[in-house]
Scaffold this motif. Structure first.
Motif, PDB file in Angstrom:
ATOM      1  N   ILE A 146      28.551   3.324  31.817  1.00 17.45           N
ATOM      2  CA  ILE A 146      28.426   2.138  32.671  1.00 17.45           C
ATOM      3  C   ILE A 146      27.459   1.134  32.056  1.00 17.45           C
ATOM      4  O   ILE A 146      27.752  -0.060  31.974  1.00 17.45           O
ATOM      5  N   SER A 147      26.313   1.612  31.596  1.00 19.28           N
ATOM      6  CA  SER A 147      25.294   0.691  31.098  1.00 19.28           C
ATOM      7  C   SER A 147      25.623   0.129  29.721  1.00 19.28           C
ATOM      8  O   SER A 147      25.111  -0.922  29.350  1.00 19.28           O
ATOM      9  N   SER A 148      26.500   0.800  28.962  1.00 17.22           N
ATOM     10  CA  SER A 148      26.829   0.290  27.631  1.00 17.22           C
ATOM     11  C   SER A 148      27.908  -0.787  27.666  1.00 17.22           C
ATOM     12  O   SER A 148      28.240  -1.356  26.637  1.00 17.22           O
ATOM     13  N   ALA A 208      26.289   7.401  33.333  1.00 17.80           N
ATOM     14  CA  ALA A 208      25.297   6.316  33.287  1.00 17.80           C
ATOM     15  C   ALA A 208      25.373   5.587  31.951  1.00 17.80           C
ATOM     16  O   ALA A 208      25.306   4.352  31.903  1.00 17.80           O
ATOM     17  N   ASN A 209      25.540   6.327  30.872  1.00 23.62           N
ATOM     18  CA  ASN A 209      25.626   5.723  29.547  1.00 23.62           C
ATOM     19  C   ASN A 209      26.856   4.826  29.432  1.00 23.62           C
ATOM     20  O   ASN A 209      26.772   3.712  28.916  1.00 23.62           O
ATOM     21  N   GLU A 213      23.781   2.085  41.730  1.00 20.46           N
ATOM     22  CA  GLU A 213      24.407   0.767  41.893  1.00 20.46           C
ATOM     23  C   GLU A 213      25.917   0.795  41.686  1.00 20.46           C
ATOM     24  O   GLU A 213      26.593  -0.191  41.935  1.00 20.46           O
ATOM     25  N   ASN A 214      26.441   1.934  41.208  1.00 21.05           N
ATOM     26  CA  ASN A 214      27.867   2.005  40.870  1.00 21.05           C
ATOM     27  C   ASN A 214      28.576   3.200  41.500  1.00 21.05           C
ATOM     28  O   ASN A 214      29.535   3.716  40.939  1.00 21.05           O
ATOM     29  N   ARG A 227      19.124   4.377  38.650  1.00 18.81           N
ATOM     30  CA  ARG A 227      19.413   3.012  39.100  1.00 18.81           C
ATOM     31  C   ARG A 227      20.869   2.653  38.805  1.00 18.81           C
ATOM     32  O   ARG A 227      21.598   2.179  39.677  1.00 18.81           O
ATOM     33  N   VAL A 228      21.309   2.895  37.566  1.00 19.84           N
ATOM     34  CA  VAL A 228      22.680   2.553  37.165  1.00 19.84           C
ATOM     35  C   VAL A 228      23.698   3.297  38.029  1.00 19.84           C
ATOM     36  O   VAL A 228      24.657   2.702  38.530  1.00 19.84           O
ATOM     37  N   ASP A 263      16.153   5.041  34.859  1.00 16.26           N
ATOM     38  CA  ASP A 263      17.181   4.038  34.522  1.00 16.26           C
ATOM     39  C   ASP A 263      18.571   4.538  34.892  1.00 16.26           C
ATOM     40  O   ASP A 263      19.394   3.787  35.420  1.00 16.26           O
ATOM     41  N   ALA A 264      18.851   5.787  34.598  1.00 13.37           N
ATOM     42  CA  ALA A 264      20.152   6.364  34.931  1.00 13.37           C
ATOM     43  C   ALA A 264      20.341   6.414  36.440  1.00 13.37           C
ATOM     44  O   ALA A 264      21.434   6.137  36.945  1.00 13.37           O
ATOM     45  N   PRO A 297      27.981  -3.677  30.174  1.00 13.32           N
ATOM     46  CA  PRO A 297      27.546  -4.383  31.385  1.00 13.32           C
ATOM     47  C   PRO A 297      28.450  -5.529  31.823  1.00 13.32           C
ATOM     48  O   PRO A 297      28.484  -5.867  32.993  1.00 13.32           O
TER      49      PRO A 297
END
Length: 134
Positions: free
Chosen positions: A61-63, A58-59, A16-17, A12-13, A9-10, A65
């Motif tokens: 960015i994903s927290s 990653a945390n 993509e960024n 991927r995040v 998951d990390a 969205p």
């Protein structure tokens, strides 16, 4: 740097960024299917844990969205500052300590860590005298 494996998951995040991460002052490059190489960081960091840095990015960015780009960048700046900061107990050379104090004193608004905790305390002359029983 050495490749650092991250959870799927990390990966991927982060993948993509990459442009957002670069805007925050870091160059990371995908390596294989689940790893990254940290090529450069924004300032002259000492030792740091690349896996912890990538996980933190990653945390952040994903927290958030649906947050605006500027808000996510602010979060990345804070996370990066925290991960790359000199930690308590970390050994430093005299030259590193002098540079740290010189850089700190050059900044007027640099009175807290990235999380808002104070990093300096003003004491009165009387308080200092009492420490030394004067």
């Amino acid at each position: 740097g050495e490749p650092v494996e991250v959870p799927r998951d990390a990966f991927r995040v982060l993948s993509e960024n990459l442009d957002l991460i670069k805007s925050a002052g870091l160059e990371v490059e995908p390596f294989g299917e689940r790893a990254f190489i940290v090529r450069s960081v924004v300032h002259n960091a000492g030792r740091f844990d690349p896996a912890a840095l990538l996980a933190s990015l990653a945390n952040e960015i994903s927290s958030a969205p649906y947050a605006a780009r500027e808000d996510v960048l602010d979060r990345l700046y804070i996370a990066t500052s925290c991960e790359l900061a000199i930690q308590g107990g970390q050994p430093l050379t005299d030259q590193q300590m002098q540079a740290l104090v010189r850089d700190y004193l050059a900044e007027e608004l640099n009175r807290t860590c990235p999380h808002g905790r104070p990093i300096m305390r003003e004491i009165s002359h009387d308080e200092m005298k009492s420490w030394f029983k004067r």
